[in-house]
Design an enzyme around this catalytic site. Structure first.
Site, PDB file in Angstrom:
ATOM      1  N   LYS A   1      75.684  20.711  41.568  1.00 13.73           N
ATOM      2  CA  LYS A   1      74.871  19.443  41.748  1.00 13.73           C
ATOM      3  C   LYS A   1      74.501  19.365  43.097  1.00 13.73           C
ATOM      4  O   LYS A   1      73.391  18.937  43.374  1.00 13.73           O
ATOM      5  CB  LYS A   1      75.649  18.384  41.018  1.00 13.73           C
ATOM      6  CG  LYS A   1      75.607  18.270  39.476  1.00 13.73           C
ATOM      7  CD  LYS A   1      76.615  17.350  38.948  1.00 13.73           C
ATOM      8  CE  LYS A   1      76.809  17.853  37.390  1.00 13.73           C
ATOM      9  NZ  LYS A   1      78.023  17.060  36.866  1.00 13.73           N
TER      10      LYS A   1
ATOM     11  N   GLY B   1      73.705  12.769  35.453  1.00  7.44           N
ATOM     12  CA  GLY B   1      73.518  12.299  34.093  1.00  7.44           C
ATOM     13  C   GLY B   1      72.324  11.235  34.083  1.00  7.44           C
ATOM     14  O   GLY B   1      71.179  11.243  34.481  1.00  7.44           O
TER      15      GLY B   1
ATOM     16  N   THR C   1      68.957  24.351  27.666  1.00  9.46           N
ATOM     17  CA  THR C   1      69.914  25.405  27.146  1.00  9.46           C
ATOM     18  C   THR C   1      70.773  25.343  28.237  1.00  9.46           C
ATOM     19  O   THR C   1      70.956  24.721  29.160  1.00  9.46           O
ATOM     20  CB  THR C   1      69.138  26.852  27.147  1.00  9.46           C
ATOM     21  OG1 THR C   1      68.888  27.067  28.723  1.00  9.46           O
ATOM     22  CG2 THR C   1      67.843  26.730  26.419  1.00  9.46           C
TER      23      THR C   1
ATOM     24  N   GLY D   1      76.954  13.316  29.043  1.00 10.48           N
ATOM     25  CA  GLY D   1      76.914  12.549  27.575  1.00 10.48           C
ATOM     26  C   GLY D   1      75.367  12.903  27.198  1.00 10.48           C
ATOM     27  O   GLY D   1      74.477  12.941  28.217  1.00 10.48           O
TER      28      GLY D   1
END
Lengths: 315, 189
Positions: free
Chosen positions: A205, A135, A77, A297
Protein backbone atom coordinates in the site's frame (compact mmCIF):
# COMPACT_ATOMS: atom_id res chain seq x y z
CA UNK A 1 -22.03 2.54 -15.83
CA UNK A 2 -21.98 -1.10 -16.88
CA UNK A 3 -19.58 -3.07 -14.70
CA UNK A 4 -17.70 -6.27 -15.50
CA UNK A 5 -16.29 -7.73 -12.30
CA UNK A 6 -13.30 -10.06 -12.28
CA UNK A 7 -12.89 -11.90 -8.99
CA UNK A 8 -15.75 -13.21 -6.89
CA UNK A 9 -14.18 -13.04 -3.44
CA UNK A 10 -15.46 -10.76 -0.65
CA UNK A 11 -14.73 -7.58 -2.59
CA UNK A 12 -16.00 -8.69 -6.02
CA UNK A 13 -19.22 -10.05 -4.53
CA UNK A 14 -19.78 -6.90 -2.45
CA UNK A 15 -19.27 -4.68 -5.49
CA UNK A 16 -21.89 -6.71 -7.36
CA UNK A 17 -24.22 -6.56 -4.38
CA UNK A 18 -23.96 -2.78 -3.88
CA UNK A 19 -23.64 -1.67 -7.52
CA UNK A 20 -27.40 -1.17 -8.00
CA UNK A 21 -27.60 1.09 -4.97
CA UNK A 22 -24.89 3.28 -6.49
CA UNK A 23 -26.75 3.47 -9.81
CA UNK A 24 -24.65 1.01 -11.77
CA UNK A 25 -25.43 -2.20 -13.58
CA UNK A 26 -23.46 -5.46 -13.43
CA UNK A 27 -23.15 -7.12 -16.85
CA UNK A 28 -20.61 -9.77 -15.89
CA UNK A 29 -18.96 -11.35 -12.88
CA UNK A 30 -16.30 -14.03 -13.16
CA UNK A 31 -13.76 -15.93 -11.13
CA UNK A 32 -11.08 -18.28 -12.44
CA UNK A 33 -13.52 -21.13 -13.00
CA UNK A 34 -16.68 -19.60 -14.41
CA UNK A 35 -18.62 -16.50 -15.36
CA UNK A 36 -22.11 -15.12 -15.26
CA UNK A 37 -22.65 -12.78 -18.20
CA UNK A 38 -25.70 -10.91 -19.43
CA UNK A 39 -25.48 -7.75 -21.57
CA UNK A 40 -28.83 -6.61 -20.10
CA UNK A 41 -27.57 -6.98 -16.55
CA UNK A 42 -27.15 -10.16 -14.53
CA UNK A 43 -29.42 -11.19 -11.69
CA UNK A 44 -26.94 -10.37 -8.94
CA UNK A 45 -28.92 -11.83 -6.08
CA UNK A 46 -29.37 -15.20 -7.73
CA UNK A 47 -25.75 -15.34 -8.88
CA UNK A 48 -24.40 -14.59 -5.42
CA UNK A 49 -26.75 -17.11 -3.83
CA UNK A 50 -25.47 -19.77 -6.20
CA UNK A 51 -21.84 -18.86 -5.48
CA UNK A 52 -22.57 -18.78 -1.74
CA UNK A 53 -23.93 -22.34 -2.03
CA UNK A 54 -20.55 -23.52 -3.27
CA UNK A 55 -21.34 -23.60 -7.02
CA UNK A 56 -19.29 -21.76 -9.64
CA UNK A 57 -20.28 -18.13 -10.08
CA UNK A 58 -21.71 -19.07 -13.49
CA UNK A 59 -21.48 -21.48 -16.36
CA UNK A 60 -19.97 -19.01 -18.83
CA UNK A 61 -16.35 -18.80 -19.93
CA UNK A 62 -14.35 -16.15 -17.99
CA UNK A 63 -12.68 -15.23 -21.32
CA UNK A 64 -16.01 -14.03 -22.67
CA UNK A 65 -16.14 -11.22 -20.11
CA UNK A 66 -13.75 -9.25 -22.30
CA UNK A 67 -16.13 -9.57 -25.26
CA UNK A 68 -19.05 -8.20 -23.25
CA UNK A 69 -20.26 -4.65 -23.70
CA UNK A 70 -19.06 -3.04 -20.44
CA UNK A 71 -17.78 0.42 -19.44
CA UNK A 72 -15.67 -0.41 -16.41
CA UNK A 73 -13.66 -3.51 -15.62
CA UNK A 74 -13.48 -4.03 -11.86
CA UNK A 75 -10.28 -5.97 -11.16
CA UNK A 76 -10.84 -7.73 -7.83
CA UNK A 77 -8.81 -10.91 -8.28
CA UNK A 78 -6.33 -11.81 -5.51
CA UNK A 79 -3.19 -9.71 -5.23
CA UNK A 80 -0.14 -11.41 -6.69
CA UNK A 81 3.45 -10.20 -6.43
CA UNK A 82 6.27 -10.06 -8.97
CA UNK A 83 4.68 -9.82 -12.42
CA UNK A 84 1.27 -9.19 -10.79
CA UNK A 85 -0.49 -11.63 -13.09
CA UNK A 86 -3.20 -12.23 -14.09
CA UNK A 87 -4.35 -8.84 -12.78
CA UNK A 88 -1.98 -6.92 -15.00
CA UNK A 89 -3.09 -8.64 -18.22
CA UNK A 90 -6.76 -8.16 -17.32
CA UNK A 91 -6.13 -4.43 -16.91
CA UNK A 92 -4.13 -4.28 -20.13
CA UNK A 93 -6.86 -5.96 -22.15
CA UNK A 94 -9.52 -3.57 -20.87
CA UNK A 95 -7.40 -0.46 -21.52
CA UNK A 96 -6.52 -1.70 -25.01
CA UNK A 97 -10.25 -2.01 -25.67
CA UNK A 98 -10.63 1.64 -24.52
CA UNK A 99 -12.48 0.78 -21.32
CA UNK A 100 -12.01 2.07 -17.79
CA UNK A 101 -10.44 -0.10 -15.09
CA UNK A 102 -11.00 0.16 -11.34
CA UNK A 103 -8.58 -1.98 -9.37
CA UNK A 104 -9.04 -3.49 -5.93
CA UNK A 105 -6.03 -5.69 -6.69
CA UNK A 106 -2.85 -4.13 -5.30
CA UNK A 107 -0.39 -6.16 -7.40
CA UNK A 108 -0.38 -4.28 -10.72
CA UNK A 109 -0.37 -0.81 -9.11
CA UNK A 110 2.42 -1.65 -6.70
CA UNK A 111 4.61 -3.73 -9.00
CA UNK A 112 4.02 -2.37 -12.52
CA UNK A 113 2.86 1.22 -12.09
CA UNK A 114 4.77 2.79 -14.98
CA UNK A 115 3.50 0.15 -17.43
CA UNK A 116 -0.08 0.75 -16.31
CA UNK A 117 0.25 4.49 -16.81
CA UNK A 118 1.78 3.97 -20.27
CA UNK A 119 -1.15 1.75 -21.26
CA UNK A 120 -3.57 4.32 -19.86
CA UNK A 121 -1.95 7.06 -22.00
CA UNK A 122 -2.73 5.05 -25.13
CA UNK A 123 -6.28 4.31 -24.07
CA UNK A 124 -9.54 6.25 -24.05
CA UNK A 125 -10.15 4.63 -20.67
CA UNK A 126 -8.65 5.55 -17.28
CA UNK A 127 -7.49 3.56 -14.30
CA UNK A 128 -8.42 4.22 -10.67
CA UNK A 129 -7.43 2.25 -7.59
CA UNK A 130 -8.74 3.86 -4.39
CA UNK A 131 -9.65 0.43 -2.97
CA UNK A 132 -6.03 -0.73 -3.00
CA UNK A 133 -5.05 1.58 -0.13
CA UNK A 134 -6.95 1.64 3.14
CA UNK A 135 -10.26 0.03 2.14
CA UNK A 136 -13.11 2.45 2.79
CA UNK A 137 -10.79 5.36 3.71
CA UNK A 138 -10.49 7.93 0.89
CA UNK A 139 -6.70 8.14 0.84
CA UNK A 140 -5.89 8.46 -2.86
CA UNK A 141 -8.75 10.82 -3.63
CA UNK A 142 -7.62 13.05 -0.75
CA UNK A 143 -4.13 13.13 -2.24
CA UNK A 144 -5.61 13.77 -5.67
CA UNK A 145 -7.64 16.67 -4.29
CA UNK A 146 -4.59 18.15 -2.55
CA UNK A 147 -2.68 17.50 -5.80
CA UNK A 148 0.12 14.99 -5.29
CA UNK A 149 2.95 17.54 -5.64
CA UNK A 150 1.71 19.40 -2.55
CA UNK A 151 1.87 16.21 -0.48
CA UNK A 152 5.29 15.62 1.05
CA UNK A 153 4.70 12.33 2.86
CA UNK A 154 2.06 9.82 3.81
CA UNK A 155 2.40 7.88 7.05
CA UNK A 156 0.15 5.57 8.92
CA UNK A 157 -1.27 2.23 9.91
CA UNK A 158 -2.63 0.29 6.94
CA UNK A 159 -2.74 -3.27 8.18
CA UNK A 160 -5.53 -4.16 10.57
CA UNK A 161 -4.21 -7.60 11.50
CA UNK A 162 -0.82 -6.34 12.67
CA UNK A 163 -2.51 -3.44 14.45
CA UNK A 164 -4.95 -5.74 16.22
CA UNK A 165 -2.09 -7.94 17.43
CA UNK A 166 -0.01 -5.01 18.74
CA UNK A 167 -3.04 -3.43 20.42
CA UNK A 168 -3.92 -6.65 22.23
CA UNK A 169 -0.30 -7.27 23.23
CA UNK A 170 -0.08 -3.79 24.76
CA UNK A 171 -3.46 -3.98 26.50
CA UNK A 172 -3.17 -7.50 27.92
CA UNK A 173 0.60 -7.76 28.40
CA UNK A 174 0.59 -10.89 26.25
CA UNK A 175 3.18 -12.18 23.82
CA UNK A 176 2.95 -12.26 20.06
CA UNK A 177 2.20 -15.99 19.60
CA UNK A 178 -0.63 -15.93 22.12
CA UNK A 179 -2.37 -12.92 20.58
CA UNK A 180 -1.87 -14.25 17.05
CA UNK A 181 -3.71 -17.45 17.99
CA UNK A 182 -6.54 -15.36 19.46
CA UNK A 183 -6.68 -13.21 16.30
CA UNK A 184 -6.93 -16.36 14.20
CA UNK A 185 -9.79 -17.66 16.36
CA UNK A 186 -11.61 -14.36 15.90
CA UNK A 187 -11.04 -14.44 12.15
CA UNK A 188 -9.03 -11.21 12.27
CA UNK A 189 -5.86 -13.03 11.16
CA UNK A 190 -5.64 -15.56 8.35
CA UNK A 191 -4.50 -19.13 8.97
CA UNK A 192 -1.26 -18.05 7.30
CA UNK A 193 -0.80 -14.48 8.57
CA UNK A 194 2.69 -14.01 7.08
CA UNK A 195 1.68 -11.43 4.48
CA UNK A 196 0.18 -9.20 7.21
CA UNK A 197 2.62 -9.62 10.10
CA UNK A 198 5.83 -9.48 8.06
CA UNK A 199 4.79 -6.06 6.72
CA UNK A 200 4.33 -7.06 3.06
CA UNK A 201 0.67 -6.05 2.83
CA UNK A 202 1.30 -2.63 4.38
CA UNK A 203 4.39 -2.21 2.19
CA UNK A 204 2.38 -2.80 -1.00
CA UNK A 205 0.00 0.00 0.00
CA UNK A 206 2.82 2.42 0.78
CA UNK A 207 4.56 1.50 -2.49
CA UNK A 208 1.35 2.46 -4.27
CA UNK A 209 1.31 5.76 -2.34
CA UNK A 210 4.95 6.46 -3.24
CA UNK A 211 4.12 5.73 -6.89
CA UNK A 212 1.29 8.25 -6.75
CA UNK A 213 3.48 10.90 -5.08
CA UNK A 214 6.46 10.41 -7.40
CA UNK A 215 4.49 9.34 -10.48
CA UNK A 216 6.01 5.90 -10.52
CA UNK A 217 9.39 4.36 -9.89
CA UNK A 218 8.66 2.04 -6.97
CA UNK A 219 7.98 -1.67 -6.54
CA UNK A 220 7.89 -3.88 -3.45
CA UNK A 221 11.62 -4.64 -3.79
CA UNK A 222 12.39 -0.93 -3.25
CA UNK A 223 10.68 -0.86 0.14
CA UNK A 224 12.51 -1.25 3.44
CA UNK A 225 10.22 -3.63 5.35
CA UNK A 226 10.32 -5.05 8.88
CA UNK A 227 7.48 -7.02 10.45
CA UNK A 228 6.18 -7.33 13.99
CA UNK A 229 7.00 -11.01 14.64
CA UNK A 230 10.03 -10.19 16.79
CA UNK A 231 8.34 -7.68 19.08
CA UNK A 232 7.96 -9.17 22.58
CA UNK A 233 5.34 -8.01 25.08
CA UNK A 234 8.14 -6.51 27.19
CA UNK A 235 8.98 -4.00 24.44
CA UNK A 236 5.40 -2.71 24.55
CA UNK A 237 5.54 -2.49 28.36
CA UNK A 238 8.70 -0.39 28.21
CA UNK A 239 7.19 1.86 25.56
CA UNK A 240 4.13 2.38 27.76
CA UNK A 241 6.30 3.53 30.71
CA UNK A 242 7.23 6.46 28.52
CA UNK A 243 3.69 7.21 27.30
CA UNK A 244 4.33 5.51 24.00
CA UNK A 245 3.23 2.43 22.17
CA UNK A 246 4.44 0.44 19.18
CA UNK A 247 2.59 0.37 15.88
CA UNK A 248 3.44 -1.06 12.46
CA UNK A 249 3.89 2.24 10.66
CA UNK A 250 4.44 2.80 6.96
CA UNK A 251 5.94 5.91 5.40
CA UNK A 252 5.86 6.86 1.75
CA UNK A 253 7.67 9.85 0.27
CA UNK A 254 9.11 10.61 -3.15
CA UNK A 255 12.40 9.19 -1.87
CA UNK A 256 11.26 5.83 -0.68
CA UNK A 257 9.06 3.50 1.29
CA UNK A 258 9.63 2.24 4.78
CA UNK A 259 7.46 -0.05 6.91
CA UNK A 260 8.34 -1.22 10.40
CA UNK A 261 7.40 -1.21 14.08
CA UNK A 262 7.78 2.34 15.43
CA UNK A 263 7.29 4.17 18.70
CA UNK A 264 4.35 6.57 18.63
CA UNK A 265 2.69 8.57 21.42
CA UNK A 266 0.14 6.37 23.16
CA UNK A 267 -2.61 8.95 22.78
CA UNK A 268 -1.45 10.27 19.43
CA UNK A 269 -3.46 10.15 16.23
CA UNK A 270 -1.53 7.24 14.76
CA UNK A 271 -2.05 4.95 17.75
CA UNK A 272 -5.37 3.62 16.43
CA UNK A 273 -6.63 0.48 18.14
CA UNK A 274 -7.88 -2.85 16.87
CA UNK A 275 -8.34 -3.32 13.16
CA UNK A 276 -8.83 0.38 12.50
CA UNK A 277 -6.57 2.04 9.92
CA UNK A 278 -5.29 5.61 9.74
CA UNK A 279 -3.24 7.70 7.37
CA UNK A 280 -1.60 11.04 7.97
CA UNK A 281 -1.15 13.03 4.79
CA UNK A 282 1.52 15.66 5.25
CA UNK A 283 1.00 18.64 2.95
CA UNK A 284 3.30 21.51 2.06
CA UNK A 285 0.88 24.33 2.79
CA UNK A 286 -1.87 22.92 4.96
CA UNK A 287 -0.19 20.85 7.66
CA UNK A 288 -1.30 17.29 8.21
CA UNK A 289 -4.60 15.70 7.32
CA UNK A 290 -5.75 12.52 9.02
CA UNK A 291 -8.15 9.99 7.56
CA UNK A 292 -9.20 7.03 9.65
CA UNK A 293 -11.65 4.21 9.21
CA UNK A 294 -12.09 0.61 8.20
CA UNK A 295 -9.24 -0.48 6.02
CA UNK A 296 -10.52 -3.87 4.98
CA UNK A 297 -13.64 -5.94 4.51
CA UNK A 298 -15.83 -6.71 1.51
CA UNK A 299 -18.51 -4.00 1.71
CA UNK A 300 -15.99 -1.40 2.97
CA UNK A 301 -13.60 -1.99 0.10
CA UNK A 302 -16.48 -2.19 -2.37
CA UNK A 303 -17.53 1.35 -1.42
CA UNK A 304 -14.07 2.54 -2.47
CA UNK A 305 -14.44 0.72 -5.81
CA UNK A 306 -17.87 2.24 -6.38
CA UNK A 307 -16.68 5.73 -5.44
CA UNK A 308 -13.99 5.33 -8.09
CA UNK A 309 -16.61 4.26 -10.64
CA UNK A 310 -18.53 7.41 -9.80
CA UNK A 311 -15.48 9.57 -10.54
CA UNK A 312 -14.93 8.15 -14.03
CA UNK A 313 -15.93 10.16 -17.09
CA UNK A 314 -18.47 8.71 -19.54
CA UNK A 315 -16.73 6.92 -22.38
CA UNK B 1 22.02 59.92 14.18
CA UNK B 2 22.50 56.33 13.21
CA UNK B 3 25.95 56.77 11.69
CA UNK B 4 27.99 57.94 14.64
CA UNK B 5 25.96 57.55 17.79
CA UNK B 6 25.79 53.77 17.59
CA UNK B 7 29.50 53.10 17.86
CA UNK B 8 29.90 53.69 21.57
CA UNK B 9 26.72 51.77 22.46
CA UNK B 10 27.80 48.83 20.40
CA UNK B 11 31.14 48.47 22.08
CA UNK B 12 29.35 48.59 25.43
CA UNK B 13 27.07 45.84 24.31
CA UNK B 14 30.03 43.82 23.12
CA UNK B 15 31.73 44.28 26.45
CA UNK B 16 28.68 42.68 28.06
CA UNK B 17 28.80 39.49 26.03
CA UNK B 18 32.37 39.29 24.86
CA UNK B 19 34.18 37.06 27.32
CA UNK B 20 31.14 37.53 29.49
CA UNK B 21 28.34 35.20 30.30
CA UNK B 22 25.39 33.59 28.54
CA UNK B 23 22.22 32.25 30.02
CA UNK B 24 21.58 28.51 29.95
CA UNK B 25 18.83 26.22 31.11
CA UNK B 26 19.49 22.73 32.39
CA UNK B 27 16.77 20.26 33.17
CA UNK B 28 17.61 17.76 35.86
CA UNK B 29 15.85 14.79 37.31
CA UNK B 30 16.31 14.36 41.05
CA UNK B 31 15.60 11.60 43.50
CA UNK B 32 13.11 12.79 46.11
CA UNK B 33 15.48 12.79 49.10
CA UNK B 34 16.67 15.55 51.46
CA UNK B 35 19.80 17.31 50.27
CA UNK B 36 19.48 16.20 46.66
CA UNK B 37 18.81 19.68 45.30
CA UNK B 38 21.79 21.15 47.11
CA UNK B 39 23.98 18.32 45.85
CA UNK B 40 22.81 19.02 42.31
CA UNK B 41 23.53 22.73 42.48
CA UNK B 42 27.05 22.42 43.84
CA UNK B 43 28.72 21.50 40.53
CA UNK B 44 27.20 24.63 39.02
CA UNK B 45 28.72 27.02 41.55
CA UNK B 46 31.97 25.02 41.72
CA UNK B 47 32.43 25.60 37.99
CA UNK B 48 31.70 29.30 38.01
CA UNK B 49 28.02 29.27 37.14
CA UNK B 50 25.68 31.91 38.50
CA UNK B 51 22.22 30.66 39.46
CA UNK B 52 19.34 32.74 38.13
CA UNK B 53 16.33 30.69 39.06
CA UNK B 54 15.36 27.22 40.13
CA UNK B 55 12.05 25.71 39.22
CA UNK B 56 11.53 22.70 41.42
CA UNK B 57 8.52 20.86 40.00
CA UNK B 58 7.33 19.08 43.10
CA UNK B 59 4.19 17.15 42.35
CA UNK B 60 5.16 16.71 38.74
CA UNK B 61 6.81 13.34 38.92
CA UNK B 62 8.61 11.68 36.02
CA UNK B 63 7.57 8.14 34.99
CA UNK B 64 10.29 6.71 37.22
CA UNK B 65 9.16 8.62 40.28
CA UNK B 66 11.77 11.38 40.13
CA UNK B 67 11.28 15.11 40.38
CA UNK B 68 12.09 17.34 37.42
CA UNK B 69 14.01 20.50 38.22
CA UNK B 70 14.73 23.30 35.80
CA UNK B 71 17.70 25.51 36.56
CA UNK B 72 18.42 28.80 34.79
CA UNK B 73 21.95 30.07 35.17
CA UNK B 74 24.57 32.14 33.50
CA UNK B 75 28.17 31.30 32.88
CA UNK B 76 30.90 31.94 30.34
CA UNK B 77 30.23 29.72 27.30
CA UNK B 78 33.49 27.83 27.74
CA UNK B 79 32.49 26.82 31.28
CA UNK B 80 29.14 25.34 30.35
CA UNK B 81 30.46 21.95 29.26
CA UNK B 82 32.38 21.66 32.55
CA UNK B 83 29.20 22.33 34.48
CA UNK B 84 27.27 19.63 32.61
CA UNK B 85 30.19 17.26 33.05
CA UNK B 86 30.34 18.13 36.77
CA UNK B 87 26.64 17.40 37.17
CA UNK B 88 26.96 14.02 35.48
CA UNK B 89 30.01 13.14 37.60
CA UNK B 90 27.98 13.96 40.70
CA UNK B 91 25.45 11.36 39.51
CA UNK B 92 22.79 13.90 38.61
CA UNK B 93 20.59 12.91 35.68
CA UNK B 94 20.78 15.78 33.19
CA UNK B 95 17.73 15.55 30.94
CA UNK B 96 18.52 18.58 28.89
CA UNK B 97 21.41 20.98 28.91
CA UNK B 98 21.21 24.29 27.10
CA UNK B 99 19.02 25.05 24.14
CA UNK B 100 21.50 24.22 21.41
CA UNK B 101 23.68 21.46 22.59
CA UNK B 102 21.25 18.65 23.46
CA UNK B 103 18.37 19.98 21.49
CA UNK B 104 16.51 16.75 20.94
CA UNK B 105 15.53 13.88 23.10
CA UNK B 106 14.39 10.59 21.68
CA UNK B 107 13.67 7.11 22.92
CA UNK B 108 14.38 3.89 21.08
CA UNK B 109 13.50 0.37 22.09
CA UNK B 110 16.07 -2.36 21.43
CA UNK B 111 14.96 -5.99 21.27
CA UNK B 112 17.10 -9.12 21.20
CA UNK B 113 19.70 -11.00 23.21
CA UNK B 114 20.75 -7.73 24.80
CA UNK B 115 22.55 -9.03 27.84
CA UNK B 116 24.43 -11.82 26.06
CA UNK B 117 25.37 -9.33 23.37
CA UNK B 118 27.06 -7.02 25.88
CA UNK B 119 24.55 -4.29 26.62
CA UNK B 120 27.11 -1.86 27.99
CA UNK B 121 29.18 -2.15 24.82
CA UNK B 122 26.01 -1.50 22.78
CA UNK B 123 25.33 1.64 24.82
CA UNK B 124 28.87 2.98 24.49
CA UNK B 125 28.78 2.39 20.76
CA UNK B 126 25.51 4.33 20.56
CA UNK B 127 27.13 7.20 22.47
CA UNK B 128 30.22 7.19 20.24
CA UNK B 129 28.78 6.44 16.82
CA UNK B 130 25.48 8.27 17.14
CA UNK B 131 26.98 11.23 19.06
CA UNK B 132 24.30 10.76 21.67
CA UNK B 133 24.15 10.85 25.43
CA UNK B 134 22.33 8.01 27.14
CA UNK B 135 20.02 9.71 29.64
CA UNK B 136 18.07 6.78 30.85
CA UNK B 137 17.77 3.03 30.40
CA UNK B 138 14.99 0.60 31.29
CA UNK B 139 15.56 -3.09 30.77
CA UNK B 140 12.98 -5.86 30.74
CA UNK B 141 14.26 -9.40 30.57
CA UNK B 142 11.28 -11.62 31.36
CA UNK B 143 13.07 -14.70 30.00
CA UNK B 144 16.15 -14.09 32.13
CA UNK B 145 19.45 -12.67 31.01
CA UNK B 146 20.01 -15.41 28.42
CA UNK B 147 16.71 -14.80 26.59
CA UNK B 148 15.17 -12.12 24.45
CA UNK B 149 15.09 -8.83 26.33
CA UNK B 150 13.89 -5.31 25.58
CA UNK B 151 15.52 -2.06 26.56
CA UNK B 152 14.19 1.45 26.27
CA UNK B 153 17.01 3.94 25.88
CA UNK B 154 16.39 7.67 26.18
CA UNK B 155 18.97 9.70 24.33
CA UNK B 156 19.94 13.34 24.04
CA UNK B 157 21.05 14.25 20.56
CA UNK B 158 22.35 17.48 19.05
CA UNK B 159 19.65 19.49 17.30
CA UNK B 160 19.05 18.50 13.72
CA UNK B 161 21.08 15.31 13.97
CA UNK B 162 18.34 12.87 14.89
CA UNK B 163 18.08 11.25 11.46
CA UNK B 164 21.83 10.56 11.36
CA UNK B 165 21.83 9.30 14.93
CA UNK B 166 19.00 6.88 14.19
CA UNK B 167 20.82 5.60 11.11
CA UNK B 168 23.88 4.84 13.26
CA UNK B 169 21.75 3.08 15.86
CA UNK B 170 20.11 1.03 13.10
CA UNK B 171 23.44 -0.12 11.81
CA UNK B 172 24.70 -1.01 15.30
CA UNK B 173 21.45 -2.95 15.76
CA UNK B 174 21.83 -4.95 12.58
CA UNK B 175 25.48 -5.71 13.39
CA UNK B 176 24.58 -6.97 16.85
CA UNK B 177 21.41 -8.74 15.70
CA UNK B 178 19.10 -6.45 17.67
CA UNK B 179 15.77 -5.11 16.45
CA UNK B 180 15.55 -1.34 16.82
CA UNK B 181 12.11 0.19 17.30
CA UNK B 182 12.58 3.82 16.34
CA UNK B 183 10.38 6.78 17.12
CA UNK B 184 8.33 8.09 14.25
CA UNK B 185 9.58 11.53 13.31
CA UNK B 186 7.97 14.12 11.14
CA UNK B 187 4.43 15.37 10.72
CA UNK B 188 2.69 15.75 14.01
CA UNK B 189 2.86 12.12 14.94
Amino acid sequence: MRLAILGAGDVGRSVADLAGEYGHEVVAIADSTGASINPDGIDVERTLERKGGGSPVGTGDPEDVFETDYDVLVEATPTTLGDAEPGFTHTKRALEADRHVVLANKGPVAERYAELRALEDESAGSIRFEATVGGAIPVLSTIEDSTPHAVTAVRGVLNGTANFILTRMAAEGLDYEHVLAEAQDLGVAEADPTFDVDGTDAALKFVILANVLADGGFALDDADVTGIQDIPGSALDLAAEDGRTIRLIGEATRDGVRVGPRLVPENGALAVTGTRNIVQIETKYAGSLHNSGRGAGGPETATAVLSDVGRLPEL
Amino acid sequence: MGNTAGAGDESDADAETDGGVRAYTVRLELVDEPGELLRALKPISDNGGNLLSIHHERGNITPRGHIPVEVDMECPPDRFDDIVEGLREAGVNVIQAGAERYGEEISVVLVGHLVENDLSETLSRIEDEASAVVLDLSLAAPEGTGGVASARVRLAIDSGRTTEALASIRSIGSEKDLAVVEPLLGGDA
